[in-house]
Design an enzyme around this catalytic site. Structure first.
Site, PDB file in Angstrom:
ATOM      1  N   HIS A  58     -12.653  10.372  -7.251  1.00  0.00           N
ATOM      2  CA  HIS A  58     -11.680  10.381  -8.351  1.00  0.00           C
ATOM      3  C   HIS A  58     -10.495  11.309  -8.059  1.00  0.00           C
ATOM      4  O   HIS A  58      -9.981  11.970  -8.958  1.00  0.00           O
ATOM      5  CB  HIS A  58     -12.353  10.713  -9.690  1.00  0.00           C
ATOM      6  CG  HIS A  58     -13.180   9.572 -10.177  1.00  0.00           C
ATOM      7  ND1 HIS A  58     -14.463   9.366  -9.741  1.00  0.00           N
ATOM      8  CD2 HIS A  58     -12.888   8.573 -11.032  1.00  0.00           C
ATOM      9  CE1 HIS A  58     -14.950   8.280 -10.335  1.00  0.00           C
ATOM     10  NE2 HIS A  58     -14.009   7.777 -11.120  1.00  0.00           N
ATOM     11  N   CYS A 116       0.810  -1.222   0.000  1.00  0.00           N
ATOM     12  CA  CYS A 116       0.000   0.000   0.000  1.00  0.00           C
ATOM     13  C   CYS A 116       0.841   1.268   0.000  1.00  0.00           C
ATOM     14  O   CYS A 116       0.303   2.373   0.005  1.00  0.00           O
ATOM     15  CB  CYS A 116      -0.982  -0.001   1.171  1.00  0.00           C
ATOM     16  SG  CYS A 116      -2.271  -1.247   0.989  1.00  0.00           S
ATOM     17  N   GLU A 169     -13.104   0.015   2.808  1.00  0.00           N
ATOM     18  CA  GLU A 169     -12.015   0.261   1.885  1.00  0.00           C
ATOM     19  C   GLU A 169     -12.027  -0.798   0.780  1.00  0.00           C
ATOM     20  O   GLU A 169     -11.664  -0.524  -0.353  1.00  0.00           O
ATOM     21  CB  GLU A 169     -10.684   0.237   2.633  1.00  0.00           C
ATOM     22  CG  GLU A 169      -9.534   0.754   1.811  1.00  0.00           C
ATOM     23  CD  GLU A 169      -8.281   0.947   2.623  1.00  0.00           C
ATOM     24  OE1 GLU A 169      -8.042   2.085   3.066  1.00  0.00           O
ATOM     25  OE2 GLU A 169      -7.553  -0.042   2.815  1.00  0.00           O
TER      26      GLU A 169
END
Length: 149
Positions: free
Chosen positions: A75, A25, A135
């Protein structure tokens, strides 16, 4: 008068990277986030009020969450404000939607940020009860007001 909880769910697409993290990550990657917002309050008891019988109009809750959380993050790429200046310069030159935070953009810290934002925007008669942020399809974090009193 009885207290009632209302919950509304929101979805948004956001990318992030975890600075100095020791796993995959650390790389820029995206999620299809799902956010549940639960508020608590008493239904309006004034029969002359157009919102009579409502704790808060679901449309008003939608507007608040969309304006202050979903639209800014949808976005976008969320990065810590102390990320590489070279990376930030390239993203700026490419006119990318980047949100810089003073915190590591984990699900946990995002919830704390959302809690702080929403408590400032909700009407004084409404309390934030809980937040749940997925998530991934299988992983989520939760914030409950009762855990923080």
């Amino acid at each position: 008068m009885d207290y009632i909880r209302l919950t509304r769910q929101f979805t948004f697409e956001t990318a992030h990277a975890l600075l100095n993290y020791d796993g995959p990550c650390k790389n820029i990657h995206g999620h299809s986030y799902k956010l549940q917002v639960t508020i608590v309050g008493q239904p309006i008891n004034d029969t002359t009020d157009p919102k009579y019988g409502m704790v808060l109009d679901f449309g008003d809750l939608k507007k608040i969450v969309n304006t202050f959380i979903v639209e800014p993050l949808d976005h976008a790429l969320i990065l810590r404000q102390d990320s590489s200046p070279e990376l930030l310069a390239v993203l700026q030159q490419m006119n990318q939607k980047v949100v810089l935070t003073p915190y590591q953009p984990t699900c946990e810290y995002m919830l704390i940020d959302f809690k702080n934002t929403l408590t400032q925007q909700l009407p004084v008669t409404i309390q934030l009860h809980s937040l749940r942020l997925w998530e991934t399809e299988n992983s989520f974090a939760e914030w409950f007001a009762s855990d923080n009193t």
